[in-house]
Enzyme design. Sequence first.
Site, PDB file in Angstrom:
ATOM      1  N   PHE B  22       0.083   4.005   3.775  1.00  0.00           N
ATOM      2  CA  PHE B  22      -0.190   3.649   2.452  1.00  0.00           C
ATOM      3  C   PHE B  22       0.539   5.528   1.813  1.00  0.00           C
ATOM      4  O   PHE B  22       0.700   6.766   2.610  1.00  0.00           O
ATOM      5  CB  PHE B  22      -1.136   3.641   2.369  1.00  0.00           C
ATOM      6  CG  PHE B  22      -1.915   2.954   3.045  1.00  0.00           C
ATOM      7  CD1 PHE B  22      -1.788   1.753   3.326  1.00  0.00           C
ATOM      8  CD2 PHE B  22      -2.844   3.228   4.260  1.00  0.00           C
ATOM      9  CE1 PHE B  22      -1.611   0.435   3.413  1.00  0.00           C
ATOM     10  CE2 PHE B  22      -2.914   2.039   4.985  1.00  0.00           C
ATOM     11  CZ  PHE B  22      -3.030   0.707   4.578  1.00  0.00           C
ATOM     12  N   ASP B  23       0.700   4.517   0.840  1.00  0.00           N
ATOM     13  CA  ASP B  23       1.235   6.412  -0.506  1.00  0.00           C
ATOM     14  C   ASP B  23      -0.012   6.194  -0.944  1.00  0.00           C
ATOM     15  O   ASP B  23      -0.454   7.635  -1.416  1.00  0.00           O
ATOM     16  CB  ASP B  23       2.534   5.351  -1.061  1.00  0.00           C
ATOM     17  CG  ASP B  23       3.030   5.821   0.292  1.00  0.00           C
ATOM     18  OD1 ASP B  23       3.704   6.182   1.031  1.00  0.00           O
ATOM     19  OD2 ASP B  23       4.438   4.800  -0.507  1.00  0.00           O
ATOM     20  N   THR B  24      -0.575   5.602  -1.771  1.00  0.00           N
ATOM     21  CA  THR B  24      -1.984   5.646  -2.139  1.00  0.00           C
ATOM     22  C   THR B  24      -2.835   5.328  -2.114  1.00  0.00           C
ATOM     23  O   THR B  24      -3.116   4.174  -1.305  1.00  0.00           O
ATOM     24  CB  THR B  24      -1.068   5.217  -3.701  1.00  0.00           C
ATOM     25  OG1 THR B  24      -0.070   5.304  -4.369  1.00  0.00           O
ATOM     26  CG2 THR B  24      -2.475   4.941  -4.857  1.00  0.00           C
ATOM     27  N   GLN B  56      -1.185   9.585  -2.634  1.00  0.00           N
ATOM     28  CA  GLN B  56      -1.982   9.699  -4.683  1.00  0.00           C
ATOM     29  C   GLN B  56      -3.038   9.312  -4.227  1.00  0.00           C
ATOM     30  O   GLN B  56      -3.215   8.633  -3.247  1.00  0.00           O
ATOM     31  CB  GLN B  56      -0.951   9.111  -5.293  1.00  0.00           C
ATOM     32  CG  GLN B  56      -1.788   8.714  -6.620  1.00  0.00           C
ATOM     33  CD  GLN B  56      -0.733   7.545  -8.116  1.00  0.00           C
ATOM     34  OE1 GLN B  56      -0.265   7.892  -8.770  1.00  0.00           O
ATOM     35  NE2 GLN B  56       0.138   6.543  -7.189  1.00  0.00           N
ATOM     36  N   ARG B 246       2.214  -0.991  -0.349  1.00  0.00           N
ATOM     37  CA  ARG B 246       1.595   1.062   0.049  1.00  0.00           C
ATOM     38  C   ARG B 246       0.234   1.547  -0.345  1.00  0.00           C
ATOM     39  O   ARG B 246       0.496   2.793  -0.508  1.00  0.00           O
ATOM     40  CB  ARG B 246       2.927   1.562  -0.818  1.00  0.00           C
ATOM     41  CG  ARG B 246       4.297   1.588   0.082  1.00  0.00           C
ATOM     42  CD  ARG B 246       4.104   1.442   1.497  1.00  0.00           C
ATOM     43  NE  ARG B 246       4.112   2.840   2.022  1.00  0.00           N
ATOM     44  CZ  ARG B 246       4.378   3.593   3.164  1.00  0.00           C
ATOM     45  NH1 ARG B 246       4.088   2.619   4.167  1.00  0.00           N
ATOM     46  NH2 ARG B 246       3.400   4.899   3.534  1.00  0.00           N
TER      47      ARG B 246
END
Lengths: 309, 309
Positions: B22-24, B56, B246
Amino acid sequence: MTNINPVKINSKETAQKFLDSFDTYLFDCDGVLWLGKHLLPHVKETLEFLTKSGKQLIFVTNNSTKSRAAYCKKFASFGIEVTQDQIFSSAYASAVYVRDFLKLEPGKDKVWVCGEAGISDELSLMGFKSLGGTDPRLDERFDAEKSPFLTNGLDPSVRCVVAGLDTKINYHRLAISLQYLQQPQVHFVGTNIDPTFPQKGHIFPGAGSVIASLACCAGREPVYCGKPNKNMLDTIVSAKKLDVARCCMIGDRLNTDVRFGVDGGLGGTLLVLTGIETEDRALEQNSDHPRPKFYANKLGDIYELLGGH
Amino acid sequence: MTNINPVKINSKETAQKFLDSFDTYLFDCDGVLWLGKHLLPHVKETLEFLTKSGKQLIFVTNNSTKSRAAYCKKFASFGIEVTQDQIFSSAYASAVYVRDFLKLEPGKDKVWVCGEAGISDELSLMGFKSLGGTDPRLDERFDAEKSPFLTNGLDPSVRCVVAGLDTKINYHRLAISLQYLQQPQVHFVGTNIDPTFPQKGHIFPGAGSVIASLACCAGREPVYCGKPNKNMLDTIVSAKKLDVARCCMIGDRLNTDVRFGVDGGLGGTLLVLTGIETEDRALEQNSDHPRPKFYANKLGDIYELLGGH
């Protein structure tokens, strides 16, 4: 739902048919006999006429805020003489349910009340100690660290929560009621389902609305004792040894009063239009509610059509 | 409900897999980051580690009692620096809904609030005048003949009722809210459905319980804006232009947080066991709630397993 069209009582013939069909009349009070503090026209005369005609009169109310004794005083204030054993309220039916169906022991088991004085008064007459209710400490703003109902611990003798209309309902009362309802061995009784009640030209939240809040946070539904629940009728029939086929329920609500009469197998029902229902609603075929056998603009029409004799 | 078994984050490998997926990260707050006033172990370190790893962080709370600005202060009190645009509360989502979906006009249309300051604060930031809420006149015992909210008449500019948790809820607030809800042109918005919330070792009535009371007497259901409702996610995705595949939702409740992530089509969900759920509940297949993709004893395990680098 019945397929026979409701008969409007608007002539001497229909009124006489109504009179000949029943021996016992069960009356809802608010919206039928009076609106708040105002007696409806010719109610006193109609009740006197029915009594003189040899009929038995029983008053059935979902108002749980007053005891039956307090209800007698209300009748007396209108010049109508009624004895306590003619009155069945949802508060009384709830107390009977606690004693006779839940088999709680007076003097030993206690009841937490989320409601007004009518409930604790009726419980007290049966020997039950109740907690909560009108205790003024519950009027204080809720603080989990200060509420005496939490800091002193829950009372392990409480075996039941009885909830009904409470115009002093607040977060403190809801929060403590929930603590008892979280105990699976504590029973949950609701006086009545009415979501609203009319007063002074407004519609205000009713017992059902208070109980919905508790049912939501407790994650469980109560047993209801008032109309249209059969617990109320069982209490009356057993106390009065009634022949239900010769009984008529008179009320101003299709979903409580008329349903109560139909579900209970009474001989008939009369809807009066002095409360929240309209003639269109009385006549419509709708799976949401049963239809009455008779309907009338007001209860006093019985006297106006027949009482002149 | 997914058929893939939830992965427990209890090793460097499972934690790294969670990090790479994941990015967030969207965090529920109470029960995940803190319990009431107590920060959970290694939460600060985990948030710092994720930020340093280029992730994030977004904070999503169903608590409608505080504004986003007040929430920033709560984070700061734990030594965690968070900006207002990282926070999405059910009160803010409700205000966005009122403005963007209901298209009410700031400066013209008003909102009746049955809830705490977080709701009126967020509405006010958007230019909406709100009535009710924390107005101290609503703390007075309700009297239909004296309540200024009745005697002065209803405000015809009110176009919406927003209801949420209110630990000062009382009959006065319920009764006046109902007067507005009886008007069919007045919209009905609920901040969130949570029936309860945990505090100081107790379970207390939540927003859902207050709203259930209003829904019962008004005879209609609100539109809900908080988790797990999609209104909340739409607000976040649109504000942050997120690639949902993500994104991972991290929470302590299957029925709100995990459901929110699953229904919203997020790439994944993490259930932490520091709130109301257990490992058995995380693993069970139950049509009542979805299962998480990952679960962990606590959020701080991420740092404990990976932060040593």
